[in-house]
Design a protein around this motif. Sequence first.
Motif, PDB file in Angstrom:
ATOM      1  N   PHE A 179      61.096  40.783  20.840  1.00 35.10           N
ATOM      2  CA  PHE A 179      60.403  40.693  19.738  1.00 35.10           C
ATOM      3  C   PHE A 179      59.664  39.391  19.770  1.00 35.10           C
ATOM      4  CE2 PHE A 179      62.675  44.279  17.294  1.00 35.10           C
ATOM      5  CZ  PHE A 179      61.683  44.977  16.938  1.00 35.10           C
ATOM      6  N   THR A 180      60.582  38.395  20.086  1.00 39.37           N
ATOM      7  CA  THR A 180      59.983  37.268  20.070  1.00 39.37           C
ATOM      8  C   THR A 180      58.871  36.694  21.011  1.00 39.37           C
ATOM      9  OG1 THR A 180      61.994  36.378  19.049  1.00 39.37           O
ATOM     10  CG2 THR A 180      60.624  34.662  19.642  1.00 39.37           C
ATOM     11  N   ILE A 207      42.157  38.960  -0.025  1.00 37.54           N
ATOM     12  CA  ILE A 207      42.145  38.047  -1.182  1.00 37.54           C
ATOM     13  C   ILE A 207      41.704  36.716  -0.684  1.00 37.54           C
ATOM     14  CG2 ILE A 207      43.506  36.779  -2.748  1.00 37.54           C
ATOM     15  CD1 ILE A 207      44.043  39.074  -3.896  1.00 37.54           C
ATOM     16  N   ALA A 257      64.096  28.264  22.830  1.00 38.06           N
ATOM     17  CA  ALA A 257      65.079  28.172  21.757  1.00 38.06           C
ATOM     18  C   ALA A 257      65.653  29.538  21.395  1.00 38.06           C
ATOM     19  CB  ALA A 257      64.099  27.884  20.603  1.00 38.06           C
ATOM     20  N   THR A 258      64.650  30.626  21.604  1.00 33.58           N
ATOM     21  CA  THR A 258      65.310  31.994  20.889  1.00 33.58           C
ATOM     22  C   THR A 258      66.232  32.145  21.847  1.00 33.58           C
ATOM     23  OG1 THR A 258      63.035  32.431  20.730  1.00 33.58           O
ATOM     24  CG2 THR A 258      64.650  34.467  20.900  1.00 33.58           C
ATOM     25  N   THR A 315      55.723  38.177  20.161  1.00 30.50           N
ATOM     26  CA  THR A 315      54.942  37.295  19.174  1.00 30.50           C
ATOM     27  C   THR A 315      54.462  36.293  19.998  1.00 30.50           C
ATOM     28  OG1 THR A 315      56.721  37.973  17.699  1.00 30.50           O
ATOM     29  CG2 THR A 315      55.072  36.434  16.845  1.00 30.50           C
ATOM     30  N   ILE A 316      55.270  35.340  20.792  1.00 25.07           N
ATOM     31  CA  ILE A 316      54.843  34.299  21.548  1.00 25.07           C
ATOM     32  C   ILE A 316      53.547  34.700  22.279  1.00 25.07           C
ATOM     33  CG2 ILE A 316      55.373  32.697  23.223  1.00 25.07           C
ATOM     34  CD1 ILE A 316      58.201  32.933  22.858  1.00 25.07           C
ATOM     35  N   THR A 341      46.231  18.608  14.515  1.00 25.67           N
ATOM     36  CA  THR A 341      46.502  17.878  13.235  1.00 25.67           C
ATOM     37  C   THR A 341      47.041  18.762  12.010  1.00 25.67           C
ATOM     38  OG1 THR A 341      44.348  17.298  12.926  1.00 25.67           O
ATOM     39  CG2 THR A 341      45.616  15.615  14.029  1.00 25.67           C
ATOM     40  N   GLU A 342      46.220  19.894  12.209  1.00 27.34           N
ATOM     41  CA  GLU A 342      46.498  20.951  11.136  1.00 27.34           C
ATOM     42  C   GLU A 342      48.001  20.975  10.660  1.00 27.34           C
ATOM     43  OE1 GLU A 342      44.258  22.208   8.586  1.00 27.34           O
ATOM     44  OE2 GLU A 342      43.270  20.316   9.188  1.00 27.34           O
ATOM     45  N   ILE A 381      58.837  26.585  24.683  1.00 29.56           N
ATOM     46  CA  ILE A 381      59.912  25.843  24.087  1.00 29.56           C
ATOM     47  C   ILE A 381      60.484  27.068  23.017  1.00 29.56           C
ATOM     48  CG2 ILE A 381      60.440  24.180  21.869  1.00 29.56           C
ATOM     49  CD1 ILE A 381      58.850  22.321  23.225  1.00 29.56           C
ATOM     50  N   THR A 382      59.569  27.804  22.529  1.00 27.80           N
ATOM     51  CA  THR A 382      60.038  28.734  21.625  1.00 27.80           C
ATOM     52  C   THR A 382      60.822  29.631  22.219  1.00 27.80           C
ATOM     53  OG1 THR A 382      57.686  28.635  20.427  1.00 27.80           O
ATOM     54  CG2 THR A 382      59.374  30.577  19.609  1.00 27.80           C
ATOM     55  N   ILE A 404      50.462  34.986  19.902  1.00 25.82           N
ATOM     56  CA  ILE A 404      49.801  33.722  19.175  1.00 25.82           C
ATOM     57  C   ILE A 404      49.640  33.044  20.379  1.00 25.82           C
ATOM     58  CG2 ILE A 404      50.895  31.391  18.159  1.00 25.82           C
ATOM     59  CD1 ILE A 404      52.776  33.137  16.548  1.00 25.82           C
ATOM     60  N   GLN A 463      54.423  24.827  24.050  1.00 25.26           N
ATOM     61  CA  GLN A 463      55.205  25.264  22.619  1.00 25.26           C
ATOM     62  C   GLN A 463      55.468  26.522  22.958  1.00 25.26           C
ATOM     63  OE1 GLN A 463      53.334  23.854  19.466  1.00 25.26           O
ATOM     64  NE2 GLN A 463      55.551  24.421  18.988  1.00 25.26           N
ATOM     65  N   ARG A 518      49.941  23.836  24.112  1.00 24.98           N
ATOM     66  CA  ARG A 518      50.121  25.274  23.741  1.00 24.98           C
ATOM     67  C   ARG A 518      51.086  26.038  24.618  1.00 24.98           C
ATOM     68  NH1 ARG A 518      49.846  25.726  18.676  1.00 24.98           N
ATOM     69  NH2 ARG A 518      48.481  24.072  18.161  1.00 24.98           N
ATOM     70  N   ALA A 532      54.022  38.847  14.342  1.00 25.19           N
ATOM     71  CA  ALA A 532      55.469  38.896  13.872  1.00 25.19           C
ATOM     72  C   ALA A 532      55.960  39.507  12.687  1.00 25.19           C
ATOM     73  CB  ALA A 532      55.503  37.290  13.545  1.00 25.19           C
TER      74      ALA A 532
END
Lengths: 340, 339
Positions: B310-311, B219, B19-20, B314-315, B338-339, B15-16, B318, B12, B9, B269
């Motif tokens: 902003f990113t 819903i 990347a940004t 969010t990172i 795996t989901e 990496i995000t 999450i 992840q 995690r 996000a």
Amino acid sequence: MSDSEGETQSELEALFEPQDTVESLTRWERMKQQYDLYIRAPLKVAINDWRTVVGLGLLIMFGLAGTVGVWFTNAPSSGQAPFLLGPFENWAYPLGTDALGRPIHTQLIHATPSMFQMILGGAGIAIGLATLVGLLSGFLRDTLVDRVLMTIADVVITIPGLPLVMVLVAVFQPRNPYVVGVLLGLDAWPALARQIRSQVLSIREEHYVEASRIMGLRTWTILRRDLLGQLTPYIAINAALAARGIIFGSVGLYFIGVLPFNALNWGVMMNMAYESGALNDTAKLHWLIWPMLTIFLLSVSFVLLSQGLDSVFNVRLRARHAQTAGEGDKSASKGKHDNA
Amino acid sequence: MNLNYLIRRLGQAVITFWATVTLTFALYHMMPGGPVESMQNIILQQITTSGGTADLEQIEEMVTLYANIQPDDPVYIQYIDYWRQLLFEFSMGRSFSHQEPVTTLIAERIPWSMFVSVYSLVIGYTASILLGSAMAFKEKSRFDSIMSTIMVSLQSTPYYIVALLLIYSAALQLGWFPTGGRVGTGVEPGFNLEFMTSIIHHAALPILSTSILGISGAISLRGNAIRVLGEDYLRVAELRGLRPSRIATEYVGRNAILPMYTRFMIGIAGVLSSSVILEQIFSYPGMGLLMYNAISIRDYPLLMGTLIIFTSITIIGILIADLTYGYIDPRASGGGGTE
């Protein structure tokens, strides 16, 4: 499944007989069956559901406005009508006019084609990418490709969509509606890609897939046959929801004036009305209300359609509405094994 | 919680972030004409309005100062340098328009945007949980069908239209709320009651219109709850003679709400995204408005900086969701890969 051993034996033998001796349906009957299974039954389910009917009806209305409507009405131009005419006052301009003397209804109509182009571009890229990535990473589970693709998907999910689009718009200044749509659709694919991937993974675990694999079918052949049926609902529903997202995003960006105002758009109308103080001025209020209502109606049609499609793709519900479903199912499943 | 999961995690998240930042760096270079030429006009404009003159060399120096990019260096050195300044000097360049470091500008705005975002998430999701469970318990009743229709219309109304309607009705017609700003004029900042109420008064409408984003969760909660209601263990619980209140909270509630938890964090996000449009409508000076103003004058360093922040928010959101989910839902501890 039968109880006696003899029958099982003959059934098994029938399974391995050449196709032409088993196939008893004529071409006409086959076509009729296909029609019943894929056109008549879904239509009946669709018609019984008010959501699909209203959603499709609205969408067709918008479609007509964007094609025929554009042909039959003149493009709006400044000063062609009295300024700020209220709605329903003059029947030449049923929805009224704006502060520049442009009729509201022709503005709404002439903004429709570019909106549909954006939706096409955006939903197209989202669905296309999602399907490609979802299938690839589902097939290549736990390989490097899978891991890389899913990491990319997670990265894209995390980056807030609208700020990213705003930076891209600032740098590239897109004017083509398709390009605007594609930019807006870029952050819609990862969620669907993940759904498709987990569908592929779960189908792989099914017993009948195991059976087909033992019979010597390639994984790709099995998945191709079973996937299409299982994925269509996801794709259709997500396409409708992606369309809603594109509408919200593009109108929002036009409304705050971030996208270049080269085309007619409902968001541009809202922007001009809002900037000229429509909220404080009753004479201008209709200029703001009509595009808002239009956006609402188009979104409603997509949301209703996505919910209605859910029931169309419900296999049990559809089987009840198909006349030839009973025999059709049997011979269809037999046909599948025969081809093997 | 196993270590492997934790590392994955965190990886992840890294990496995000990478990347940004790389994306913003790449975008400087993908600008038509490259970073120097595309920023030249803007800088020239700045200089001429302040009454000075500049030559190309000076402009290149300014690009270095503003965008953290040395145009003469090879690209990879520029890239490493861009990172160095971000990580070790907390520098994201300098804003053209405000003449201040981007980091300072953003740091001042973050609390206001987070204030609106967190409250609208909490309000939106609380409302959707209450409504969703009410709809599930009264499934197929008139209440259920009326609420479902209302939900469809809410899902079809963009938040900015909700914002406009709220400004028109609650602020302009009824005069209950101010139409914009984040605090009343002449109110002294600090821990006094007047300041606090003024803040809430000003944030109420933005919070309300953003909370619409979370309401569609009702819903999915309704679907979850109906599915749980049909489970066998619920029947067993009834047969055991457990109190209905206990069944409702511990059996149905818990199992139906848990899947919403990760959605809640990922919702950040969406809420942050909406702020670029909403804060402009409410002229609420948060990060969204900062970004909006940056875009209208092509203040690229500020624009890239807000995207990075902003990113990052969010990172972090999450990451918190991922790492705490195991504690809240024992079934998911360490799994979910795996989901």
